[in-house]
Design a protein around this motif. Structure first.
Motif, mmCIF file in Angstrom:
data_model
loop_
_atom_site.group_PDB
_atom_site.id
_atom_site.type_symbol
_atom_site.label_atom_id
_atom_site.label_comp_id
_atom_site.label_asym_id
_atom_site.label_seq_id
_atom_site.Cartn_x
_atom_site.Cartn_y
_atom_site.Cartn_z
ATOM 1 N N GLY A 123 4.977 5.527 -13.675
ATOM 2 C CA GLY A 123 5.790 4.535 -14.383
ATOM 3 C C GLY A 123 4.922 3.350 -14.738
ATOM 4 N N ARG A 124 5.550 2.336 -15.295
ATOM 5 C CA ARG A 124 4.750 1.155 -15.681
ATOM 6 C C ARG A 124 4.766 0.075 -14.626
ATOM 7 N NH1 ARG A 124 7.816 0.296 -21.262
ATOM 8 N NH2 ARG A 124 9.477 0.628 -19.740
ATOM 9 N N ASN A 125 5.816 0.077 -13.829
ATOM 10 C CA ASN A 125 5.988 -1.020 -12.884
ATOM 11 C C ASN A 125 5.489 -0.597 -11.495
ATOM 12 O OD1 ASN A 125 7.234 -2.646 -10.844
ATOM 13 N ND2 ASN A 125 8.589 -3.461 -12.427
ATOM 14 N N ALA A 126 4.372 -1.208 -11.091
ATOM 15 C CA ALA A 126 3.707 -0.793 -9.843
ATOM 16 C C ALA A 126 4.609 -0.997 -8.618
ATOM 17 C CB ALA A 126 2.404 -1.563 -9.689
ATOM 18 N N ALA A 127 5.368 -2.096 -8.594
ATOM 19 C CA ALA A 127 6.208 -2.373 -7.416
ATOM 20 C C ALA A 127 7.330 -1.336 -7.308
ATOM 21 C CB ALA A 127 6.786 -3.783 -7.512
ATOM 22 N N SER A 128 7.932 -0.983 -8.446
ATOM 23 C CA SER A 128 9.016 0.021 -8.426
ATOM 24 C C SER A 128 8.462 1.386 -8.016
ATOM 25 C CB SER A 128 9.663 0.182 -9.798
ATOM 26 O OG SER A 128 10.000 -1.042 -10.332
ATOM 27 N N LEU A 129 7.234 1.658 -8.467
ATOM 28 C CA LEU A 129 6.613 2.939 -8.129
ATOM 29 C C LEU A 129 6.350 3.029 -6.621
ATOM 30 C CD1 LEU A 129 5.804 5.301 -9.893
ATOM 31 C CD2 LEU A 129 3.504 4.356 -10.044
ATOM 32 N N GLU A 130 5.956 1.914 -6.049
ATOM 33 C CA GLU A 130 5.729 1.835 -4.593
ATOM 34 C C GLU A 130 7.017 2.174 -3.857
ATOM 35 O OE1 GLU A 130 2.387 1.913 -4.099
ATOM 36 O OE2 GLU A 130 3.120 1.703 -2.040
ATOM 37 N N GLU A 131 8.143 1.661 -4.390
ATOM 38 C CA GLU A 131 9.444 1.897 -3.747
ATOM 39 C C GLU A 131 9.794 3.392 -3.807
ATOM 40 O OE1 GLU A 131 11.268 0.487 -1.784
ATOM 41 O OE2 GLU A 131 13.294 1.311 -1.986
ATOM 42 N N THR A 132 9.482 4.035 -4.937
ATOM 43 C CA THR A 132 9.730 5.485 -5.028
ATOM 44 C C THR A 132 8.890 6.216 -3.983
ATOM 45 O OG1 THR A 132 10.164 5.307 -7.392
ATOM 46 C CG2 THR A 132 9.646 7.498 -6.568
ATOM 47 N N LYS A 133 7.638 5.796 -3.863
ATOM 48 C CA LYS A 133 6.757 6.444 -2.882
ATOM 49 C C LYS A 133 7.334 6.278 -1.469
ATOM 50 C CE LYS A 133 1.990 6.286 -1.268
ATOM 51 N NZ LYS A 133 0.719 5.567 -1.417
ATOM 52 N N ARG A 134 7.806 5.069 -1.188
ATOM 53 C CA ARG A 134 8.368 4.816 0.148
ATOM 54 C C ARG A 134 9.559 5.758 0.405
ATOM 55 N NH1 ARG A 134 12.246 2.465 2.764
ATOM 56 N NH2 ARG A 134 13.402 1.850 0.922
ATOM 57 N N LEU A 135 10.397 5.918 -0.612
ATOM 58 C CA LEU A 135 11.575 6.783 -0.450
ATOM 59 C C LEU A 135 11.173 8.252 -0.290
ATOM 60 C CD1 LEU A 135 13.893 5.052 -3.075
ATOM 61 C CD2 LEU A 135 14.210 5.052 -0.591
ATOM 62 N N CYS A 136 10.110 8.662 -1.005
ATOM 63 C CA CYS A 136 9.629 10.054 -0.867
ATOM 64 C C CYS A 136 9.100 10.282 0.553
ATOM 65 C CB CYS A 136 8.521 10.349 -1.877
ATOM 66 S SG CYS A 136 9.119 10.522 -3.562
ATOM 67 N N LEU A 137 8.363 9.310 1.066
ATOM 68 C CA LEU A 137 7.828 9.438 2.431
ATOM 69 C C LEU A 137 8.980 9.485 3.430
ATOM 70 C CD1 LEU A 137 4.809 6.949 2.188
ATOM 71 C CD2 LEU A 137 4.683 9.448 2.351
ATOM 72 N N GLN A 138 9.967 8.623 3.175
ATOM 73 C CA GLN A 138 11.142 8.582 4.060
ATOM 74 C C GLN A 138 11.882 9.937 4.031
ATOM 75 O OE1 GLN A 138 14.616 6.174 2.851
ATOM 76 N NE2 GLN A 138 14.000 4.759 4.473
ATOM 77 N N ALA A 139 11.823 10.595 2.876
ATOM 78 C CA ALA A 139 12.512 11.893 2.737
ATOM 79 C C ALA A 139 11.722 13.029 3.372
ATOM 80 C CB ALA A 139 12.752 12.192 1.264
ATOM 81 N N GLY A 140 10.535 12.719 3.883
ATOM 82 C CA GLY A 140 9.779 13.740 4.611
ATOM 83 C C GLY A 140 8.473 14.140 3.962
ATOM 84 N N ALA A 141 8.151 13.557 2.799
ATOM 85 C CA ALA A 141 6.884 13.916 2.144
ATOM 86 C C ALA A 141 5.712 13.433 2.985
ATOM 87 C CB ALA A 141 6.812 13.286 0.760
ATOM 88 N N LYS A 142 4.589 14.184 2.883
ATOM 89 C CA LYS A 142 3.371 13.729 3.552
ATOM 90 C C LYS A 142 2.618 12.828 2.574
ATOM 91 C CE LYS A 142 2.717 18.220 5.586
ATOM 92 N NZ LYS A 142 2.354 19.290 4.721
ATOM 93 N N HIS A 143 1.890 11.859 3.112
ATOM 94 C CA HIS A 143 1.114 10.936 2.285
ATOM 95 C C HIS A 143 0.276 11.666 1.259
ATOM 96 C CE1 HIS A 143 0.840 6.628 2.412
ATOM 97 N NE2 HIS A 143 1.382 6.656 3.623
ATOM 98 N N GLU A 144 -0.404 12.747 1.732
ATOM 99 C CA GLU A 144 -1.342 13.439 0.838
ATOM 100 C C GLU A 144 -0.630 14.274 -0.221
ATOM 101 O OE1 GLU A 144 -1.079 13.834 4.112
ATOM 102 O OE2 GLU A 144 -1.230 15.932 4.738
ATOM 103 N N ASP A 145 0.698 14.379 -0.137
ATOM 104 C CA ASP A 145 1.439 15.169 -1.125
ATOM 105 C C ASP A 145 2.034 14.316 -2.246
ATOM 106 O OD1 ASP A 145 0.808 17.390 0.261
ATOM 107 O OD2 ASP A 145 2.788 17.741 1.112
ATOM 108 N N ILE A 146 1.662 13.042 -2.259
ATOM 109 C CA ILE A 146 2.178 12.174 -3.319
ATOM 110 C C ILE A 146 1.011 11.591 -4.104
ATOM 111 C CG2 ILE A 146 3.502 10.089 -3.861
ATOM 112 C CD1 ILE A 146 4.982 10.455 -1.275
ATOM 113 N N LEU A 147 1.098 11.703 -5.419
ATOM 114 C CA LEU A 147 0.104 11.071 -6.276
ATOM 115 C C LEU A 147 0.827 10.068 -7.153
ATOM 116 C CD1 LEU A 147 -2.750 10.874 -7.541
ATOM 117 C CD2 LEU A 147 -2.126 12.779 -9.026
ATOM 118 N N GLU A 148 0.396 8.804 -7.059
ATOM 119 C CA GLU A 148 0.956 7.781 -7.941
ATOM 120 C C GLU A 148 -0.016 7.590 -9.083
ATOM 121 O OE1 GLU A 148 2.291 3.901 -5.940
ATOM 122 O OE2 GLU A 148 1.072 4.959 -4.478
ATOM 123 N N VAL A 149 0.461 7.704 -10.298
ATOM 124 C CA VAL A 149 -0.450 7.457 -11.418
ATOM 125 C C VAL A 149 0.033 6.259 -12.208
ATOM 126 C CG1 VAL A 149 -1.557 8.383 -13.478
ATOM 127 C CG2 VAL A 149 -1.058 9.895 -11.563
#
Ligand code: NDP
Length: 284
Positions: free
Chosen positions: A37-63
């Protein structure tokens, strides 16, 4: 085990709304997700929610792709899907990190309320160009770039369009026109790509409770009122607007070969019955 366990998924427009809800659902199912996305802070929040849902750190790529523009005296940092090189970066960075691509969700899109409710002939043609730039062209570019990777995995593309594509009275007609074009592209892509084993389908939501109206330029209070009125309005037979997760579930369904292999070029209306109203009450 989930169909998506270990699958690699790109979800555009996942810094907010439907894309975010969808990314979290994929993460819950064990997918490796590229969020963008364009907004870095909002993207961080999505990442946090993915991790909370059980994703592993290495399974998420933020671009996030930043082009530096020097405008007068200030630097602006912009990450934008309308930028062709960003499209390339999104696909190549995903394949470089995860080694393959299974699903492309072309979700990012948006409207502009600047000329809200003006008749189509009163709206500048430049508005039409803007709608095509964000709702259509990135879908074409990303899909073309993704084909060789999706062919290897017999993967899927899911586009997010809108019931605006077929509304007869649309207060944002060029947005509707862009989504109509997207539907035609979905069908054409589906017919051609199934020969390579790639399935293409679309979800076309009605009203979904997201940042959509605010991103289109409506003040927050106007957006809140709009959704509140819609929820209590008989124009939605279901009696409520959709939540991002309602649409996300359909996106996962269309991306899951074990559930929906038979659907090719399907335009799935997901609107709580909005479309039925004019069928039941033709004069309304
Ligand atoms: P949101 O505004 O909440 O989210 C839109 C997402 O798209 C954000 O992550 C945004 O990123 C991203 N995006 C928008 N423009 C760009 C761009 N130029 N470059 C990169 N990213 C971009 O809206 P929704 O979640 O509601 O919208 C998702 C899709 O659903 C869209 O295609 C929309 O047309 C469709 N839709 C929505 C409906 C609704 O009622 N909400 C109804 C029907 C269809 P960022 O915030 O970081 O800028």
């Amino acid at each position: 085990m989930s169909f998506f366990n270990g699958k690699v998924v790109i979800i555009t427009g996942s810094s907010n709304g439907i894309g975010r809800g969808t990314a979290v659902l994929f993460a819950k199912q064990g997918a490796k997700v590229t969020i963008t996305g364009r907004n870095a802070a909002s993207l961080e929040e999505t990442k946090r929610l993915c991790l909370q849902a059980g994703a592993k750190h290495e399974d998420i790529l933020e671009v996030a792709f930043f082009t530096i523009f020097y405008i007068y005296t200030c630097f602006q940092l912009i990450g934008d899907l309308t930028n062709e090189s960003f499209n390339e970066q999104l696909i190549s960075a995903t394949v470089a990190k995860f080694g393959k691509l299974d699903v492309l969700v072309n979700n990012a899109g948006g409207a502009s309320f600047e000329h809200w409710n003006k008749k189509i002939m009163e709206q500048p043609v430049s508005e039409f160009d803007k709608m095509m730039e964000i709702n259509v062209k990135p879908v074409l570019r990303l899909s073309q770039l993704a084909i060789p990777h999706l062919e290897k995995t017999k993967g899927a593309i899911v586009n997010v369009s809108s019931i605006g594509a077929y509304l007869k009275l649309n207060p944002i007609p060029y947005y509707g026109a862009a989504k109509s074009a997207l539907d035609q592209i979905t069908v054409q892509m589906a017919g051609s790509l199934i020969k390579k084993g790639i399935r293409v389908n679309s979800v076309n939501p009605g009203p979904v409770l997201t940042n959509f109206a605010v991103a289109a330029g409506a003040p927050q209070e106007v957006s809140d009122k709009l959704f509140e009125e819609m929820a209590s309005n008989p124009s939605i037979p279901l009696g409520r607007v959709a939540l991002p997760v309602d649409i996300g579930k359909l996106i996962l369904f269309l991306a899951d070969r074990t559930q929906s292999e038979i659907l090719i070029g399907n335009i799935m209306t997901a609107d709580g019955g909005c479309n039925l109203i004019s069928a039941m009450f033709p004069d309304k």
